[in-house]
Design an enzyme around this catalytic site. Structure first.
Site, PDB file in Angstrom:
ATOM      1  N   ARG A  51       0.814  -1.220   0.000  1.00  0.00           N
ATOM      2  CA  ARG A  51       0.000   0.000   0.000  1.00  0.00           C
ATOM      3  C   ARG A  51       0.847   1.270   0.000  1.00  0.00           C
ATOM      4  NH1 ARG A  51      -2.629  -3.896   1.404  1.00  0.00           N
ATOM      5  NH2 ARG A  51      -0.842  -4.371   2.691  1.00  0.00           N
ATOM      6  N   THR A  52       1.831   1.336   0.889  1.00  0.00           N
ATOM      7  CA  THR A  52       2.624   2.563   0.993  1.00  0.00           C
ATOM      8  C   THR A  52       3.360   2.837  -0.312  1.00  0.00           C
ATOM      9  OG1 THR A  52       2.902   2.252   3.371  1.00  0.00           O
ATOM     10  CG2 THR A  52       4.433   3.739   2.284  1.00  0.00           C
ATOM     11  N   LYS A  80      26.140  -5.726  -1.795  1.00  0.00           N
ATOM     12  CA  LYS A  80      27.590  -5.713  -1.956  1.00  0.00           C
ATOM     13  C   LYS A  80      28.284  -5.073  -0.752  1.00  0.00           C
ATOM     14  CE  LYS A  80      26.999  -5.118  -6.961  1.00  0.00           C
ATOM     15  NZ  LYS A  80      27.236  -4.208  -8.106  1.00  0.00           N
ATOM     16  N   ARG A 101      11.745   3.500   2.861  1.00  0.00           N
ATOM     17  CA  ARG A 101      11.338   2.587   3.943  1.00  0.00           C
ATOM     18  C   ARG A 101      12.535   1.711   4.280  1.00  0.00           C
ATOM     19  NH1 ARG A 101       5.957  -0.991   4.605  1.00  0.00           N
ATOM     20  NH2 ARG A 101       5.289   1.089   5.223  1.00  0.00           N
ATOM     21  N   HIS A 129       5.977   6.155  11.224  1.00  0.00           N
ATOM     22  CA  HIS A 129       5.427   6.028   9.869  1.00  0.00           C
ATOM     23  C   HIS A 129       4.579   7.277   9.627  1.00  0.00           C
ATOM     24  CE1 HIS A 129       4.158   4.409   6.197  1.00  0.00           C
ATOM     25  NE2 HIS A 129       3.609   3.276   6.568  1.00  0.00           N
TER      26      HIS A 129
END
Length: 301
Positions: A51-52, A80, A101, A129
């Site tokens: 959703r985000t 890496k 995120r 959030h």
């Protein structure tokens, strides 16, 4: 830190919160525009999201912007051994704004300190959030007509739930009364209780999920997040403690609305979906408009 970044909901004053909500209402009326024409937004999702990520990408696309980035850190140079600092510095050379995120708490704040462009925190571990909070506030404003003096009931994972933590901080501007319903293992962290006590915010804690919800203006359900538990047995013990069923809504207030940051597992029975008090799918749609407003503010558009 670039002062246009949104890392924590604390980065917005009460006036800025209301300003962004008013702008979100404008975007809802006219979501398609060219404010981001010629702009590039980097979408860096080190942790899975549906959703985000999709609502940010929809918001950017509807504003006429271009998107670069990754949806899985395994496809980036992180595998890496590249540091978050180097990734952020490198990506900020290519874009006008970074949406990030990350599973580690504090990562977005750190990125904002090394980035040459604004950072929007799309979730950092169990910490914050803030864009979810803004769409939650927009949903509350739309359904209640105000943010002031509301009875807010929060249910489920209040320990690891970053959406709960951010929403609590944001609503502190508006004289709420909180009711927290959680098992002892998932109760609201002590730091937030101290914050509420210092700011004279009324709150009550409950372990039973029963007719106390009849007093709710907003019932904010959360899932118990399996990925936050180090011990699978602890998760199994609490995962099905609170399940909202349709008949539990019979005596609730007419204005009451059910919110959930989604994804839902089984904490809301599917027969609740057809109840007019269920608002979580509209809430997800509101995320596009709220995030359009946040992006516009970050880029001073």
């Amino acid at each position: 830190m670039d002062n246009k970044s949104l890392v924590s909901i604390d980065d917005y004053s009460k006036e800025e919160i209301l300003e962004v909500l008013a702008r979100a209402a404008q975007f809802e009326k006219n979501p398609n525009c060219n404010l981001l024409e010629g702009k590039v937004v980097a979408s860096l999702f080190f942790e899975p999201s549906t959703r985000t990520r999709l609502s940010f990408e929809t918001a950017i696309s509807r504003m006429g912007g271009r998107i670069v980035g990754f949806t899985d850190s395994s496809s980036s140079s992180v595998t890496k051994g590249e540091t978050l600092k180097d990734t952020t510095k490198m990506v900020s050379n290519y874009c006008d704004l970074i949406v990030m995120r990350h599973p580690i708490e504090g990562s977005a704040r750190y990125a904002s300190e090394v980035s040459d462009v604004p950072i929007i925190n799309a979730g950092d571990g169990a910490n914050q959030h803030p864009t979810q909070t803004m769409l939650d506030l927009y949903s509350i404003m739309k359904t209640q007509g105000t943010l002031e003096n509301l009875n807010i009931f929060m249910v489920g994972d209040l320990k690891y739930g970053r959406t709960v933590h951010s929403l609590l901080m944001a609503l502190s501007h508006f004289n709420p009364t909180f009711h927290f319903i959680a098992p002892p293992e998932l109760e609201i962290p002590r730091g937030y209780k101290i914050f509420m006590e210092k700011n004279n915010i009324k709150y009550f804690e409950h372990s039973e999920f029963n007719d106390i919800i009849n007093d709710a203006d907003i019932l904010y359900m959360t899932r118990v997040q399996k990925e936050r538990f180090a011990d699978p047995l602890e998760y199994e013990k609490v995962k099905n403690v609170y399940i909202l069923k349709n008949d539990m809504l019979d005596n609730t207030k007419a204005n009451m609305r059910i919110l959930h940051p989604l994804p839902r597992v089984n904490e809301i029975a599917v027969d609740v979906d057809n109840n007019p008090k269920a608002y979580y799918f509209q809430q997800a749609l509101n995320g596009v408009y709220a995030r359009q407003a946040i992006i516009a503010k970050a880029l001073n558009l």
